[in-house]
Design a protein around this motif. Structure first.
Motif, PDB file in Angstrom:
ATOM      1  N   HIS A   1       4.187   4.660  15.764  1.00  0.00           N
ATOM      2  CA  HIS A   1       4.212   3.721  15.591  1.00  0.00           C
ATOM      3  C   HIS A   1       2.743   4.344  14.696  1.00  0.00           C
ATOM      4  CE1 HIS A   1       1.313   7.335  16.773  1.00  0.00           C
ATOM      5  NE2 HIS A   1       0.024   7.017  16.759  1.00  0.00           N
ATOM      6  N   TRP A   2       3.482   5.029  14.084  1.00  0.00           N
ATOM      7  CA  TRP A   2       2.636   5.461  12.313  1.00  0.00           C
ATOM      8  C   TRP A   2       3.445   4.387  11.008  1.00  0.00           C
ATOM      9  CZ3 TRP A   2       2.944  11.120  11.076  1.00  0.00           C
ATOM     10  CH2 TRP A   2       2.120  11.919  11.430  1.00  0.00           C
TER      11      TRP A   2
ATOM     12  N   TYR B   1       0.948  -1.247   0.062  1.00  0.00           N
ATOM     13  CA  TYR B   1      -0.149  -0.028  -0.121  1.00  0.00           C
ATOM     14  C   TYR B   1       0.398   1.441  -0.038  1.00  0.00           C
ATOM     15  CZ  TYR B   1      -4.511  -3.002   1.039  1.00  0.00           C
ATOM     16  OH  TYR B   1      -5.210  -3.807   0.706  1.00  0.00           O
ATOM     17  N   ALA B   2       1.969   1.112   0.749  1.00  0.00           N
ATOM     18  CA  ALA B   2       2.876   2.637   0.671  1.00  0.00           C
ATOM     19  C   ALA B   2       3.939   2.907  -0.548  1.00  0.00           C
ATOM     20  CB  ALA B   2       3.223   2.549   1.919  1.00  0.00           C
ATOM     21  N   LEU B   3       4.199   1.755  -0.572  1.00  0.00           N
ATOM     22  CA  LEU B   3       4.926   1.319  -2.200  1.00  0.00           C
ATOM     23  C   LEU B   3       4.763   1.527  -3.222  1.00  0.00           C
ATOM     24  CD1 LEU B   3       8.531   0.495  -0.213  1.00  0.00           C
ATOM     25  CD2 LEU B   3       7.090   2.619  -0.674  1.00  0.00           C
TER      26      LEU B   3
ATOM     27  N   VAL C   1       2.305  10.050   3.622  1.00  0.00           N
ATOM     28  CA  VAL C   1       0.850  11.262   2.817  1.00  0.00           C
ATOM     29  C   VAL C   1       0.893  12.188   4.079  1.00  0.00           C
ATOM     30  CG1 VAL C   1      -1.678  11.450   3.589  1.00  0.00           C
ATOM     31  CG2 VAL C   1      -0.700   9.528   2.190  1.00  0.00           C
ATOM     32  N   LYS C   2       1.348  12.160   5.470  1.00  0.00           N
ATOM     33  CA  LYS C   2       1.811  13.825   5.982  1.00  0.00           C
ATOM     34  C   LYS C   2       2.846  14.338   6.579  1.00  0.00           C
ATOM     35  CE  LYS C   2      -1.570  11.201   9.073  1.00  0.00           C
ATOM     36  NZ  LYS C   2      -2.385  10.249  10.891  1.00  0.00           N
TER      37      LYS C   2
ATOM     38  N   ARG D   1      11.392   5.921  10.035  1.00  0.00           N
ATOM     39  CA  ARG D   1      10.157   5.876  10.509  1.00  0.00           C
ATOM     40  C   ARG D   1      10.578   5.662  12.770  1.00  0.00           C
ATOM     41  NH1 ARG D   1       5.905   1.332  10.688  1.00  0.00           N
ATOM     42  NH2 ARG D   1       7.915   0.529  10.978  1.00  0.00           N
ATOM     43  N   ARG D   2      11.496   5.213  12.135  1.00  0.00           N
ATOM     44  CA  ARG D   2      11.517   4.314  13.423  1.00  0.00           C
ATOM     45  C   ARG D   2      13.450   5.037  13.983  1.00  0.00           C
ATOM     46  NH1 ARG D   2      11.888  -2.545  13.461  1.00  0.00           N
ATOM     47  NH2 ARG D   2       9.651  -2.851  12.890  1.00  0.00           N
ATOM     48  N   LEU D   3      14.181   5.572  13.781  1.00  0.00           N
ATOM     49  CA  LEU D   3      15.208   6.131  14.177  1.00  0.00           C
ATOM     50  C   LEU D   3      14.595   7.562  13.962  1.00  0.00           C
ATOM     51  CD1 LEU D   3      17.960   3.163  13.149  1.00  0.00           C
ATOM     52  CD2 LEU D   3      16.250   3.742  15.225  1.00  0.00           C
TER      53      LEU D   3
END
Length: 117
Positions: free
Chosen positions: A88-89, A45-47, A96-97, A78-80
């Motif tokens: 947690h996104w 979905y993301a890529l 998107v955001k 996202r994680r680092l």
């Protein structure tokens, strides 16, 4: 069967398998498999990494490798790199955001500004 606090009835689930491991090992295996499938779905979905439309196998292999690299870079971001409330996104939410923000470049006489939507 799982009992949770403040629930009237237990949660009952069934796993039909031909594995020879014990019950805890089977549940651990299938939980890990479900987690991996969630990662695959997130990548789809993301890529859009299911879009392997080249006619040659080697070209599709390279394209999928680039999608996996982009997925790993997104997870790294996202994680680092993100603050704690955003860790947690999903990758789609980050995309998107934070990355796909609308804006325009405004040129003034002495400076440039970039107002965001």
């Amino acid at each position: 069967m799982e009992w949770h606090q403040r629930e009237l009835f237990p949660r009952v689930g069934f796993i039909v398998t031909n594995m020879t491991a014990g019950p805890e090992g089977v549940v651990r295996f299938y939980n890990g498999r479900g987690t991996a499938e969630q990662w695959i779905k997130e990548g789809k979905y993301a890529l859009n990494w299911t879009r392997l439309s080249c006619h040659r196998f080697v070209a599709n292999r390279v394209r999928l490798s680039l999608f996996v690299l982009a997925y790993n870079l997104g997870n790294f971001l996202r994680r680092l790199c993100l603050p704690k409330p955003f860790k947690h996104w999903s990758l789609r939410s980050v995309q998107v955001k934070l990355i796909k923000m609308g804006g325009r470049l405004v040129r003034h006489s002495r400076r440039l500004s970039f107002p965001l939507s």
